[in-house]
Design a protein around this motif. Sequence first.
Motif, PDB file in Angstrom:
ATOM      1  N   GLN A 146       2.684   2.007  -3.422  1.00 50.22           N
ATOM      2  CA  GLN A 146       1.585   2.588  -4.063  1.00 50.22           C
ATOM      3  C   GLN A 146       0.910   4.374  -4.279  1.00 50.22           C
ATOM      4  O   GLN A 146       0.944   4.400  -4.894  1.00 50.22           O
ATOM      5  N   ASP A 147       1.294   3.962  -3.234  1.00 52.43           N
ATOM      6  CA  ASP A 147       0.829   6.053  -3.125  1.00 52.43           C
ATOM      7  C   ASP A 147       2.372   6.535  -2.940  1.00 52.43           C
ATOM      8  O   ASP A 147       2.148   7.498  -3.209  1.00 52.43           O
ATOM      9  N   GLU A 148       3.226   6.329  -2.970  1.00 56.52           N
ATOM     10  CA  GLU A 148       4.668   7.100  -3.094  1.00 56.52           C
ATOM     11  C   GLU A 148       4.490   6.764  -4.739  1.00 56.52           C
ATOM     12  O   GLU A 148       6.256   6.901  -5.981  1.00 56.52           O
ATOM     13  N   ARG A 163       0.826  -1.174  -0.184  1.00 53.45           N
ATOM     14  CA  ARG A 163       0.188   0.599  -0.288  1.00 53.45           C
ATOM     15  C   ARG A 163       0.725   1.210   0.379  1.00 53.45           C
ATOM     16  O   ARG A 163       0.549   1.757  -0.756  1.00 53.45           O
ATOM     17  N   SER A 164       1.882   0.933   1.241  1.00 53.28           N
ATOM     18  CA  SER A 164       2.646   2.281   0.938  1.00 53.28           C
ATOM     19  C   SER A 164       3.588   2.682  -0.528  1.00 53.28           C
ATOM     20  O   SER A 164       3.425   4.056  -0.742  1.00 53.28           O
TER      21      SER A 164
END
Length: 324
Positions: free
Chosen positions: A283-285, A280-281
């Motif tokens: 993807q967010d970055e 998730r992190s």
Amino acid sequence: MTVDLAHLTRRPIAPADAATLAELLNAIEAVDTFGEYYSEEDAADQINAPLLDLDRGTVGVFDGDTMVGYSSAAHRPLAEGIHRVTVSGGVHPDHRRRGLGAELLSAGIASAKALHAIHHPVLPLAVDVQNNARNAGALACYQAAGMTPVRWYSHLRHPLGAAVADVPTPDGLVLEGYCADNDADFLAVRNDAYLDRWAAIPTSEDQWRASLGWRAFRPGISFLLRDADNGTAVGMLLTFSWDADTEATGVRDAHIMTLATRRAYRKRGVAGALVRHALRSAQDEGFDRASIEVDADSPAGGHRLYERAGFTVARTEVRYTLGT
């Protein structure tokens, strides 16, 4: 220094060789397909690794100032039961089929034996090499040297995007990002978790400091899970990403370099929670995908965990061993 009939010179690799080593590794990648590209800085990280004794453990083969082949033997400062020395090497595609591969493998094995005699002479020695399972030429070279296959590793990839599923943090655990204050906890978890992994030994402080000093380390996508009741660090995940890979492929990959759960906390969802949070992190970055290498016989059941998270196999590597 010696010179062969083709006017190629041989000498130990030096820090000043980082640029030509990077060029060689990228030329090898174009044919052998490891999925790894190198900048000069990345090659310098490899040359300056604390496990490398450049004078005793490396050989570079040069055509003028251009490196066209190399071998390196990385000993282990800490060893228990068996001292395993990892030999790496390769030959530029334009210089293959001249016997250089066999010569460099022989040089790497000789270096491994010399380093073993210095550091752990009372232990049995095993010399390890690893390569893409599809690289028939390299595997034939290993077999000709008397090496046998002992382990298989899968390189897995995850597409991120809609394939990333949320997963709650297990009850009683607290998630932390990597920072200087919990660095020692990351290392402690790693060393506890690796005690029952094949050929694993504790990572020394020097090794730890060197690897986290690489430009590829991504602390913002590296996490720790802690027991809220007693403060014990129970799981950790480290992520790396190489800019040279992105420049060569156009794909920004978040590579999970290390995932570890303390043995007393396994089967509680620790690893799964860490992986999904990292995905998730990433993807967010703005990363395009994630990847990880998994031992096919891992006692932690890595393949099943990653398959459930949406990873698929991209390639397989095989490890060959000479000795115990």
